[in-house]
Design an enzyme around this catalytic site. Sequence first.
Site, PDB file in Angstrom:
ATOM      1  CD  GLU A 170     -50.166 -19.287 -17.283  1.00  0.00           C
ATOM      2  OE1 GLU A 170     -49.319 -18.240 -17.321  1.00  0.00           O
ATOM      3  OE2 GLU A 170     -50.020 -19.935 -18.481  1.00  0.00           O
ATOM      4  CB  CYS A 227     -36.874 -14.186 -29.316  1.00  0.00           C
ATOM      5  SG  CYS A 227     -36.347 -12.284 -29.299  1.00  0.00           S
ATOM      6  CB  CYS A 241     -31.891 -13.679 -35.566  1.00  0.00           C
ATOM      7  SG  CYS A 241     -31.720 -12.922 -33.971  1.00  0.00           S
ATOM      8  CB  CYS A 269     -36.850 -15.418 -35.455  1.00  0.00           C
ATOM      9  SG  CYS A 269     -38.147 -14.054 -34.980  1.00  0.00           S
ATOM     10  CB  CYS A 286     -36.500  -8.312 -35.816  1.00  0.00           C
ATOM     11  SG  CYS A 286     -35.978  -8.206 -34.122  1.00  0.00           S
TER      12      CYS A 286
END
Length: 339
Positions: free
Chosen positions: A38, A193, A200, A203, A209
């Site tokens: 991370e 995205c 899209c 998605c 959306c």
Amino acid sequence: MTSKIDISERLIKWHSSFGRHDLPWQKNKNPYHVWISEIMLQQTQVNTVIPYFEKFIKQFPNIAALANTDEDQILSYWSGLGYYSRARNIYAAAQSIKNLHNGKFPEDYDDIVNLPGIGRSTAGAILAFSFNKKYAILDANVKRVLLRFFAIEEPVNKTKTIKRLWSISDSILPNQNISTYTQAIMDLGATVCKRSNPKCVDCPLNDGCLARKNNASSRIPVKNKSKDKPVKYSQFYIYEYNKRFFLIKNTKTKIWSQLWLPPTEPIFQEKLNRDDLKILKTGERSCTFSHFKLSYKYTHIHLCKEPNDNSFGLWFDFIDLTEVGLPAPIKKLLTELSN
DNA sequence: TATGCGTGGTA
DNA sequence: TTACCAAGCAT
């Protein structure tokens, strides 16, 4: 239609077929591996991080190994990755874990977020991935997905917008499978995205959306216009003696702090006879940072004789350059000059 | 609250 | 070639 309620459910389902499952830090989701990954992934893309993560874990397999090394060693394994305060904070955090938490990575949000280099999002990621606890993250992927889904056309770098996004990110968390969900929303941002040309059609959230509905995806996220970058100038004197380069640790607290650099002044020119030094090459290059451009000249000087007073720096063998905390452009330059 | 902090990929 | 931007944090 996808509503706020079932975003997480759809993402979790989508992830089983289309998410990323084979990243190196997913093999063993212990808090140490998750923590290091991370930190490396802050402002840094997955493909860049992978080789660094693997070498780092091989060299420092656990927190104890990390706590027992020194900052210089960690910086050498960070060389080329950038944002070097991350490496210095990893060292400081390892000391904290050793001294305050008996060498065991803490499991409490407050303890985790108090470690150097760990903010709210990184703490959330560690809690979700390692301990399966219900905490939100807010990285660039999540921001983009949420901004578009809710068609938020406010500048993304405003505090008010960030606050709103944290609130949304919190509110859509699932009660179960938090780890999978967190990976899923990041994967969606990274692979579907995307910043430009979002896919899209692929998605799982497309029917709800608002950016897609309003045909607004291309202008979201909205950003304030950036300032133009000032140019700074520098000069490096690259002294070579007996197949070694002379480097000085940069103790300034600005760019490349605590890394090793060639001297920026002609420190050995006056101390040696003209016959003892030979200019092999000169040149000029530049590198661009996020907030300024550095234009630098370099002079490669061969010494036939070792200067008397060189205690303020160290001579590094050509073959040891991979084991030093060097900035990427300097490592590249020295590698070229040593061939 | 805005800015400093790296590097490499992409459009 | 230039500009933008990425699994943010610290101050």
